[in-house]
Design an enzyme around this catalytic site. Structure first.
Site, PDB file in Angstrom:
ATOM      1  CB  CYS A 149      -0.948   0.098   1.188  1.00  0.00           C
ATOM      2  SG  CYS A 149      -2.140  -1.228   1.258  1.00  0.00           S
ATOM      3  CD1 TRP A 177      -0.272  -6.282  -3.138  1.00  0.00           C
ATOM      4  CD2 TRP A 177      -0.658  -6.916  -1.030  1.00  0.00           C
ATOM      5  NE1 TRP A 177       0.032  -7.611  -3.035  1.00  0.00           N
ATOM      6  CE2 TRP A 177      -0.194  -8.032  -1.755  1.00  0.00           C
ATOM      7  CE3 TRP A 177      -0.966  -7.077   0.311  1.00  0.00           C
ATOM      8  CZ2 TRP A 177      -0.020  -9.280  -1.179  1.00  0.00           C
ATOM      9  CZ3 TRP A 177      -0.794  -8.329   0.892  1.00  0.00           C
ATOM     10  CH2 TRP A 177      -0.326  -9.410   0.144  1.00  0.00           C
ATOM     11  CG  ASN A 213       1.482   0.726   4.283  1.00  0.00           C
ATOM     12  OD1 ASN A 213       1.197  -0.462   4.132  1.00  0.00           O
ATOM     13  ND2 ASN A 213       2.731   1.171   4.239  1.00  0.00           N
ATOM     14  N   GLY A 214      -0.717  -0.965   6.368  1.00  0.00           N
ATOM     15  CA  GLY A 214      -0.436  -1.801   7.528  1.00  0.00           C
ATOM     16  C   GLY A 214      -1.653  -2.648   7.858  1.00  0.00           C
ATOM     17  CD  GLU A 262      16.481 -13.572  -7.469  1.00  0.00           C
ATOM     18  OE1 GLU A 262      15.940 -14.054  -6.471  1.00  0.00           O
ATOM     19  OE2 GLU A 262      16.153 -12.488  -7.964  1.00  0.00           O
ATOM     20  CG  HIS A 317      17.295 -38.259  -3.134  1.00  0.00           C
ATOM     21  ND1 HIS A 317      17.620 -39.565  -2.873  1.00  0.00           N
ATOM     22  CD2 HIS A 317      18.473 -37.580  -3.182  1.00  0.00           C
ATOM     23  CE1 HIS A 317      18.928 -39.682  -2.738  1.00  0.00           C
ATOM     24  NE2 HIS A 317      19.478 -38.491  -2.937  1.00  0.00           N
ATOM     25  CE  LYS A 332      11.393  -2.823  -5.861  1.00  0.00           C
ATOM     26  NZ  LYS A 332      11.754  -4.174  -6.317  1.00  0.00           N
TER      27      LYS A 332
HETATM   28  C1  G6P Z   1       8.702  -8.756  -1.942  1.00  0.00           C
HETATM   29  C2  G6P Z   1       9.267  -8.448  -3.310  1.00  0.00           C
HETATM   30  C3  G6P Z   1      10.533  -9.263  -3.544  1.00  0.00           C
HETATM   31  C4  G6P Z   1      11.529  -9.014  -2.419  1.00  0.00           C
HETATM   32  C5  G6P Z   1      10.914  -9.328  -1.059  1.00  0.00           C
HETATM   33  C6  G6P Z   1      11.809  -8.876   0.077  1.00  0.00           C
HETATM   34  O1  G6P Z   1       8.173 -10.033  -1.927  1.00  0.00           O
HETATM   35  O2  G6P Z   1       8.313  -8.696  -4.316  1.00  0.00           O
HETATM   36  O3  G6P Z   1      11.114  -8.869  -4.779  1.00  0.00           O
HETATM   37  O4  G6P Z   1      12.659  -9.797  -2.637  1.00  0.00           O
HETATM   38  O5  G6P Z   1       9.683  -8.615  -0.915  1.00  0.00           O
HETATM   39  O6  G6P Z   1      11.889  -7.470   0.044  1.00  0.00           O
HETATM   40  P1  G6P Z   1      13.043  -6.602   0.682  1.00  0.00           P
HETATM   41  O7  G6P Z   1      12.626  -5.187   0.407  1.00  0.00           O
HETATM   42  O8  G6P Z   1      13.047  -6.915   2.151  1.00  0.00           O
HETATM   43  O9  G6P Z   1      14.306  -6.979   0.032  1.00  0.00           O
END
Ligand code: G6P
Length: 612
Positions: free
Chosen positions: A2, A76, A102-103, A484, A507, A607
């Site tokens: 958010c 969000w 937000n929260g 990753e 396995h 994000k």
């Molecule tokens: C979200 C993002 C990821 C990120 C993760 C951790 O899930 O979509 O891309 O790696 O958060 O975020 P941070 O800001 O703690 O690296």
């Protein structure tokens, strides 16, 4: 998770709020809304399900809403579906108060029941609406909006960044924060609040960061901040010095591609201030060599891609330090009664510096006496502020939800830290140290080289984008890299994919390999090249289609077995993932592009994840 923005000044608020929300959309994008106050029209709230463009159309790019103060929100969803009603801002019953949040308000059910008992009718399913309704309730009781705000903050539990508009307060709005980011912006004849500086950087570069428990009264000619006891607080002002264009697409179709291309530069910026006379120097670290020697264990905690950096770190730091290193998901660390103490160095990795699980893990580790060193991108973020030591990645603003340049800068910084500590511990010998530094200096140019060869990857994506299930296999650092690569692909292309330690395939997972299953085999870790090759042969024998990644020294050998071989320049082992991740990012990008996905804002994601 958010995004919040607020403006008060002499210009029309709505267009400024919408522009701010556009920059914050990465934080959540299932609905958006604004509330604007004007003497003529009173408190007007406009909100809409869907991307910001829906709201923009609804309010004619802001022209349809008059007023010079307002708050905005991009959502969000946590409580209640993404729809018009659940969107923020939320109004109280008599429309005297509008709130963006937000929260999560954890005790909202109890408060809602209490208010319903008092005859309050709720419109939405959200936790946020209780804040608006409770504010009205206390406002009616006290006749003083600030008193009402303090009573509400006293009653609610959980995390919040709040923006509050009150119809009776025509020349100010109120902001409050606890465990969710919120900053204050000081302009010429105008003031702002925002979840993130990108929302307001076009208007001001002078900001301060709100602390937990603080309440701000935001007026056009200045901002007054009070602590939890209602005492006035002097805030330190910071100056944001990065270029506005860093938060623009700059001719690229997507932020993600732009950020992929920015990696060599970002890594260069991370390395260069910390490399002097071929030595790694961390002027910003307070921890002494003596204290470093005392650290018997290292635990890396993080989420998502930052955790994957931690996985690479586990292999590399153990190798460089000869001390036990564990990488843990922050969400698991919190609840596993972790074994850390004053002889443990906890390395916290976070791009945003606001991820709630990571933050909670940090606090827990700190309470147990561990030394906290964080690797963070956002200056002044909560994680940065609560850590004993901070190393900033200097990647600049990262807008695409799927991280690329933040991952790369975290990775290089963690390797540099390993080298620095290994030197102090005497576990890295001078010749090895010199070799690593040499490769470190060469790394940005080698990354550029990888970025020059994207055509083959593009072709592979056009060939495989229709696959519905993909496996990434690799050993040691290649396993960490595969985690990753696989996450990147599933995040933005929605293809089901998994990363496996290649030796573990037999396995169980090998039963899923059938004719035409795509396996991305990572073979950049030279010491185990032959072992990985055996795994390739195993899946090939069962009908798998293969794309393999290795280094220049091994590509010819690999081509004898695999048709599709991608390669990266040779480098020191610890930097293999730094080069290897780039083709995987590009592969994901083109796969998602072929599938017509919304690359910068993938479905269901955000994000900055400030919920548990
Ligand atoms: C979200 C993002 C990821 C990120 C993760 C951790 O899930 O979509 O891309 O790696 O958060 O975020 P941070 O800001 O703690 O690296």
């Amino acid at each position: 998770m958010c995004g919040i923005v607020g403006y008060i000044g002499h210009e029309q608020a709505a267009p400024i709020l919408l522009d701010g929300l556009e920059r914050l959309e990465y934080r959540g994008y299932d609905s958006a809304g604004i509330a604007v106050l004007s003497p003529e029209q009173g408190l007007q709230v406009k909100k809409a399900k869907g991307r910001l463009k829906v709201l923009k159309a609804l309010v004619d790019d802001g022209k349809a809403v008059e007023g010079t103060l307002g708050i905005g929100h991009t959502r969000w969803a946590t409580h209640g579906q993404p729809n018009d009603v659940n969107s923020h801002p939320h109004l109280s019953q008599d429309r005297s108060v509008a709130v963006v949040h937000n929260g999560i308000i954890e005790n909202y059910v109890e408060i809602k029941e209490f208010l319903m008992g008092e005859g309050v009718q709720f419109r939405s399913e959200t936790d946020t609406e209780v804040v608006a309704q409770l504010l009205e309730y206390h406002y009616k009781q006290t006749g003083d909006i600030m008193q009402a705000v303090y009573r509400v903050l006293h009653r609610i539990e959980g995390a919040y960044a709040l923006g509050i508009l009150c119809a009776d307060l025509p020349d100010a709005f109120i902001a409050a924060r606890k465990d969710a980011p919120l900053l204050l912006g000081y302009g010429e004849g105008c003031s702002f609040i925002a979840s993130d500086v990108t929302a307001i950087i076009r208007h001001t570069r002078e900001v301060s960061y709100m602390e937990d428990g603080e309440v701000a009264v935001v007026r056009a000619d200045g901002i007054r901040v009070y602590n939890a006891l209602g005492q006035s607080v002097e805030k330190e002002h910071s100056f944001i010095d990065w270029d506005v264009s860093a938060a623009e697409k700059g001719g690229y179709a997507h932020f993600m591609f732009k950020e992929i291309m920015e990696q060599p530069d970002a890594v260069r910026k991370t390395i260069s201030p910390r490399l002097r006379d071929r030595r790694v120097v961390f002027d910003e670290l307070k921890i002494t060599p003596e204290e470093i020697r005392r650290m018997q264990r290292i635990v890396i905690v993080a989420c998502g891609s930052s955790y994957h950096v931690g996985m690479v770190g586990k292999y590399n730091l153990e190798r460089l330090l000869r001390r036990p290193v564990e990488a843990m998901l922050a969400s698991e660390f919190r609840y596993c009664d972790p074994l850390v103490d004053e002889n443990t160095l906890v390395i916290v990795i976070s791009q945003s510096g606001e991820t709630l699980d990571t933050m909670a893990a940090l606090r827990q580790a700190k309470a147990l006496g561990a030394r906290i060193l964080s690797i963070v991108n956002v200056v002044g973020s909560s994680i940065a502020r609560e850590s004993d030591e901070v190393l900033y990645t200097w990647a600049g603003p990262e807008i695409a939800v799927a991280t690329t340049k933040a991952y790369s800068t975290q990775l290089v910084l963690l390797n540099m830290l390993g080298l620095y500590m290994g030197d102090i511990l005497g576990s890295v010998q001078p010749a090895e140290y010199a070799r690593i530094v040499e490769e470190l200096q060469a790394l940005p140019a080698k990354m550029e080289e990888v970025l020059e060869n994207t055509e083959r990857i593009k072709y592979l994506a056009s060939r495989y984008f229709n696959h519905s299930s993909i496996f990434f296999i690799g050993r040691n650092l290649d396993y960490a890299l595969g985690l990753e690569g696989s996450l990147k692909l599933k995040e933005i292309s929605y293809i089901h994919c998994e990363a496996y330690a290649a030796g573990e395939l037999k396995h169980g997972t090998i039963s899923l390999i059938e004719d035409g299953t795509l396996v991305v085999a990572l073979c950049t870790y030279a010491p185990l090249f032959d072992k990985s090759l055996s795994n390739i042969v195993e899946v090939k024998a069962r009908g798998a289609d293969l794309v393999a990644l290795t280094d220049d020294s091994h590509k010819d050998e690999l081509r004898k077995t695999v048709e599709n071989v991608l390669s990266i320049p040779d480098t020191h082992t610890i930097f293999k993932p730094s080069l290897g991740v780039i083709p995987l990012q590009i592969f994901s990008y083109y796969m998602a592009l072929q599938r017509g996905c919304d690359i910068d804002k993938p479905r269901n994601l955000a994000k900055s994840v400030t919920v548990e």
